[in-house]
Write a protein that holds these residues in place. Structure first.
Motif, PDB file in Angstrom:
ATOM      1  N   VAL A 272     -18.918 -18.095 -58.477  1.00 39.80           N
ATOM      2  CA  VAL A 272     -17.810 -19.028 -58.615  1.00 39.80           C
ATOM      3  C   VAL A 272     -17.980 -19.665 -59.986  1.00 39.80           C
ATOM      4  N   GLY A 273     -16.893 -19.845 -60.695  1.00 38.84           N
ATOM      5  CA  GLY A 273     -16.974 -20.409 -62.037  1.00 38.84           C
ATOM      6  C   GLY A 273     -16.302 -21.756 -62.149  1.00 38.84           C
ATOM      7  N   ALA A 274     -16.794 -22.542 -63.108  1.00 39.19           N
ATOM      8  CA  ALA A 274     -16.195 -23.833 -63.433  1.00 39.19           C
ATOM      9  C   ALA A 274     -16.249 -24.008 -64.947  1.00 39.19           C
ATOM     10  N   ARG A 275     -15.204 -24.628 -65.512  1.00 37.79           N
ATOM     11  CA  ARG A 275     -15.099 -24.799 -66.960  1.00 37.79           C
ATOM     12  C   ARG A 275     -15.914 -25.967 -67.497  1.00 37.79           C
ATOM     13  N   ASN A 276     -16.263 -26.896 -66.629  1.00 36.75           N
ATOM     14  CA  ASN A 276     -17.026 -28.072 -67.050  1.00 36.75           C
ATOM     15  C   ASN A 276     -17.627 -28.743 -65.817  1.00 36.75           C
ATOM     16  N   GLY A 277     -18.438 -29.758 -66.034  1.00 34.50           N
ATOM     17  CA  GLY A 277     -19.108 -30.427 -64.931  1.00 34.50           C
ATOM     18  C   GLY A 277     -18.169 -31.103 -63.947  1.00 34.50           C
TER      19      GLY A 277
END
Length: 104
Positions: A25-30
């Protein structure tokens, strides 16, 4: 979970993880990552964390993660070009890295 603002790096790492049988799973920032962890109830086995990101950087994310007893249990591997990042983590992988080093 891959927390990385560079879409090319994030997608590449996620593709390699998927080829190894993981469900990344990916996220662009915290901030986006915290939302997914808390609101979407994502429960990753490990977090791969970049440090230099907009909105909420890796240091801020890790501090917020450690404040939450449920999220604090998720191990973190820092992916950074910085030598001494000062972020408590189970491991550090220097950028640029070879994918086999990350998988190890």
């Amino acid at each position: 979970m891959v927390i990385e603002d560079d879409a090319l790096i994030r997608d590449m790492v996620m593709q390699f993880l998927a080829c190894e049988g993981f469900t990344p799973v990916g996220a662009r920032n915290g901030e986006e990552a915290l939302h997914q962890l808390r609101e979407d109830h994502i429960h990753p086995a490990v977090i791969l964390l970049d440090l230099m990101m907009p909105v909420m950087n890796g240091w801020q994310f890790r501090a917020r993660q450690l404040e939450d007893p449920t999220l604090a249990r998720i191990p973190v591997i820092v992916m950074s070009a910085l030598e001494d990042d000062g972020v408590p983590a189970e491991a550090n992988v220097s950028k640029p890295f070879k994918i086999d080093v990350l998988l190890d």
